[in-house]
Design a protein around this motif. Structure first.
Motif, mmCIF file in Angstrom:
data_model
loop_
_atom_site.group_PDB
_atom_site.id
_atom_site.type_symbol
_atom_site.label_atom_id
_atom_site.label_comp_id
_atom_site.label_asym_id
_atom_site.label_seq_id
_atom_site.Cartn_x
_atom_site.Cartn_y
_atom_site.Cartn_z
ATOM 1 N N GLY A 29 0.793 -1.208 0.000
ATOM 2 C CA GLY A 29 0.000 0.000 0.000
ATOM 3 C C GLY A 29 0.830 1.265 0.000
ATOM 4 N N ILE A 30 0.129 2.375 -0.139
ATOM 5 C CA ILE A 30 0.745 3.695 -0.062
ATOM 6 C C ILE A 30 0.006 4.505 0.991
ATOM 7 C CG2 ILE A 30 1.500 3.661 -2.474
ATOM 8 C CD1 ILE A 30 -0.831 5.457 -3.182
ATOM 9 N N GLN A 31 0.693 5.508 1.538
ATOM 10 C CA GLN A 31 0.033 6.351 2.525
ATOM 11 C C GLN A 31 0.350 7.810 2.268
ATOM 12 O OE1 GLN A 31 1.618 4.758 6.291
ATOM 13 N NE2 GLN A 31 2.823 6.634 6.539
ATOM 14 N N SER A 32 -0.654 8.646 2.535
ATOM 15 C CA SER A 32 -0.522 10.088 2.350
ATOM 16 C C SER A 32 -1.220 10.775 3.511
ATOM 17 C CB SER A 32 -1.156 10.503 1.016
ATOM 18 O OG SER A 32 -1.123 11.911 0.858
ATOM 19 N N TYR A 33 -0.481 11.627 4.227
ATOM 20 C CA TYR A 33 -1.013 12.228 5.452
ATOM 21 C C TYR A 33 -1.419 13.680 5.223
ATOM 22 C CZ TYR A 33 -1.486 13.342 10.416
ATOM 23 O OH TYR A 33 -1.963 13.717 11.642
#
Length: 255
Positions: free
Chosen positions: A172-176
């Motif tokens: 997965g990828i994450q963006s905050y």
């Protein structure tokens, strides 16, 4: 209220959901112990497929589960056949029942699915209303101080064996979103012959804000832990597990 419909994408395949996320016996036993220390009826909000609900029911706890996902609840009801457990489809922010419970809890970091101040306050209003006097409220949430909130490209997160015996690779990828304290995760599950994508958003609330929120909305915090073994919470713990008691008088509703 802030509603992110993408948050339901993670919950469309309940059988494989159980295979990927089930088996957290330490967690189930933690909630079981709290329930036994507070005899009476129990309510699990955001119960999903009933992983914890059914575990407690099998061990003699009188319990009701509430969730917004019809797919997850259908599988929960299937698994719970013959058990004295009720499953109700409802939004935890607006759920309304004449029943009052000795214990209400959320698990699976479900508290983070309430993405705004208004959402959190509505949830706590539901809990306060449905708790008996001196009832207990328990939940866990990821601690922003103990979590890597950096933006990340696709990373391998793990794997599981699906209902057909196929190994599924999970990445997965994450963006905050630091302004709103919301992490956006995109999860990829790779079967080899197919690949699925789902999105979920989770709000991170620091512990000082969490304490203020709970106190202002009618709860006193009895204990906070960092894990299911009851290790005391520290500022850098990855999780905040809060055991709260309904106060006799509802505090100020100012945030």
């Amino acid at each position: 209220m802030l509603i992110d419909h993408n948050n339901l994408e993670e919950y469309q395949d309940p059988m494989n959901y159980d295979l990927e996320f089930g088996g957290e016996t330490k967690k189930y036993n933690f909630y079981l112990e709290v329930a036994r220390l507070n005899p009476g009826e129990v309510l699990e909000l955001a119960c999903g497929t009933g992983l914890t609900t059914i575990y407690l029911s099998k061990l003699g706890i009188n319990i009701t589960g509430v969730d917004i996902s019809s797919a997850m609840l259908a599988y929960a009801r299937f698994k719970a056949q013959g058990l004295p457990v009720d499953f109700i489809e409802a939004d935890a922010r607006t759920f309304d029942s004449e029943k009052r419970f000795s214990m209400i809890y959320l698990t699976g970091n479900a508290f983070q699915a309430f993405l705004s101040d208004e959402d959190q306050i509505a949830l706590l209003g539901t809990v306060y209303k449905h708790l008996e006097p001196n009832g207990v409220f328990v939940f866990e949430t990821r601690n922003p101080m103990g979590t890597d909130l950096s933006n990340q490209e696709e990373t391998i997160w793990g794997e599981f064996i699906d209902r057909a015996g196929i190994k599924v690779k999970v990445s997965g990828i994450q963006s905050y979103d630091s302004r709103n304290h919301i992490m956006h995760w995109v999860t990829f599950r790779d079967w080899g012959s197919k690949k699925t994508t789902s999105r979920i958003a989770c709000r991170f609330t620091d512990n000082d804000t969490l304490k203020r929120l709970l106190t202002n909305h009618g709860f006193s915090i009895e204990s906070q832990y960092s894990d299911w073994d009851k290790t005391p919470f520290t500022s850098l713990s990855s999780s905040i597990i809060s055991v709260c008691r309904k106060s006799e008088e509802l505090g100020s509703t100012s945030f």
